[in-house]
Design a protein around this motif. Structure first.
Motif, short mmCIF file in Angstrom:
data_model
loop_
_atom_site.label_atom_id
_atom_site.label_comp_id
_atom_site.label_asym_id
_atom_site.label_seq_id
_atom_site.Cartn_x
_atom_site.Cartn_y
_atom_site.Cartn_z
N ASP A 1 17.89 18.73 36.58
CA ASP A 1 18.66 17.47 36.45
C ASP A 1 19.56 17.37 37.61
N TYR A 2 20.38 18.50 37.51
CA TYR A 2 21.49 18.51 38.48
C TYR A 2 20.79 18.74 39.90
N ALA A 3 20.11 19.51 40.07
CA ALA A 3 19.59 20.05 41.60
C ALA A 3 18.59 18.84 41.93
N LEU A 4 18.08 18.22 41.11
CA LEU A 4 17.40 16.88 41.67
C LEU A 4 18.04 15.98 42.20
N ARG A 5 19.28 15.88 41.93
CA ARG A 5 20.37 14.99 42.47
C ARG A 5 20.83 15.49 44.02
N ILE A 6 20.84 16.74 44.33
CA ILE A 6 21.09 17.13 45.63
C ILE A 6 19.94 16.87 46.68
N SER A 7 20.59 16.34 47.70
CA SER A 7 19.31 15.97 48.68
C SER A 7 19.00 17.18 49.67
N ASN A 8 18.11 16.89 50.45
CA ASN A 8 17.56 17.97 51.33
C ASN A 8 17.25 19.38 50.79
N ILE A 9 16.87 19.19 49.50
CA ILE A 9 16.20 20.50 48.94
C ILE A 9 14.89 20.14 48.25
N ASN A 10 14.03 21.26 48.26
CA ASN A 10 12.88 21.35 47.72
C ASN A 10 12.90 22.05 46.49
N ILE A 11 12.83 21.58 45.35
CA ILE A 11 12.75 22.64 44.08
C ILE A 11 11.29 23.39 43.62
N HIS A 12 11.72 24.40 43.50
CA HIS A 12 10.30 25.25 42.77
C HIS A 12 10.72 25.92 41.53
N VAL A 13 9.85 25.56 40.50
CA VAL A 13 10.10 26.39 39.25
C VAL A 13 8.81 27.47 38.88
N SER A 14 9.41 28.60 38.45
CA SER A 14 8.44 29.44 38.00
C SER A 14 8.55 29.57 36.33
N GLU A 15 7.33 29.45 35.80
CA GLU A 15 7.07 29.71 34.32
C GLU A 15 6.09 30.35 33.84
N THR A 16 5.88 30.84 32.79
CA THR A 16 4.93 31.52 32.32
C THR A 16 4.26 30.63 31.03
N ASP A 17 4.69 29.88 30.84
CA ASP A 17 4.16 28.77 29.57
C ASP A 17 3.85 27.41 30.28
N LYS A 18 2.61 26.99 30.35
CA LYS A 18 2.41 25.67 30.90
C LYS A 18 2.79 24.40 30.00
N TYR A 19 3.35 25.01 28.78
CA TYR A 19 3.78 23.58 27.78
C TYR A 19 5.35 23.73 28.02
#
Length: 146
Positions: A16-34
């Protein structure tokens, strides 16, 4: 800038915090699709094996994401991958990615409760009395909290 948050799980407040920052592309890694972070729309999702199942495979998968997506900053959000990522900071740096992480020795000390307790005692940091064997507990006659 491309940023990867690893093992994001339910740490959605950081997204939520990172999405408010402009000029960045956010990637997440996760092991659980849920996992909750996988339901975010404005992030690119990557699925990996669990760190504890296969350290080498996990590291290889994360490195491939970093290279393919030109990730510049990697921020681990769980203690599961701290040790392996801190050991490999230089490898990622050679690929143009800085891992935002403490050094290996500090992480190793903090993850180990006995080591952390001894560190606090040595450096006169107030910490509750801790016991690491039944023998130690039996010597102590006061009320205890488990």
């Amino acid at each position: 800038m491309n940023i990867l948050f690893t093992n994001s799980g339910r740490r959605t407040y950081i997204l939520d915090y990172a999405l408010r920052i402009s000029n960045i592309n956010i990637h997440v890694s996760e092991t659980d699709k849920y996992a909750p972070v996988t339901f975010y729309k404005n992030v690119k999702k990557h699925f990996t094996t669990k760190v504890n199942n296969n350290y080498k495979k996990y590291l290889s998968q994360i490195l491939k994401i970093v290279i393919k997506e030109k990730i510049q900053k990697l921020i681990p959000l769980s203690d599961h991958d701290l040790l392996i990522l801190s050991k490999n900071k230089e490898l990622f740096l050679k690929k143009g990615c800085e891992i935002i992480i403490s050094n290996f020795e500090d992480i190793e000390r903090c993850i180990n409760k006995k080591s952390m307790y001894n560190h606090c005692i040595k450096h006169k940091i107030k910490t509750p009395k801790s016991f690491f064997s039944k023998k130690e507990i039996l010597k102590f006659s006061k009320n205890l909290i488990k």
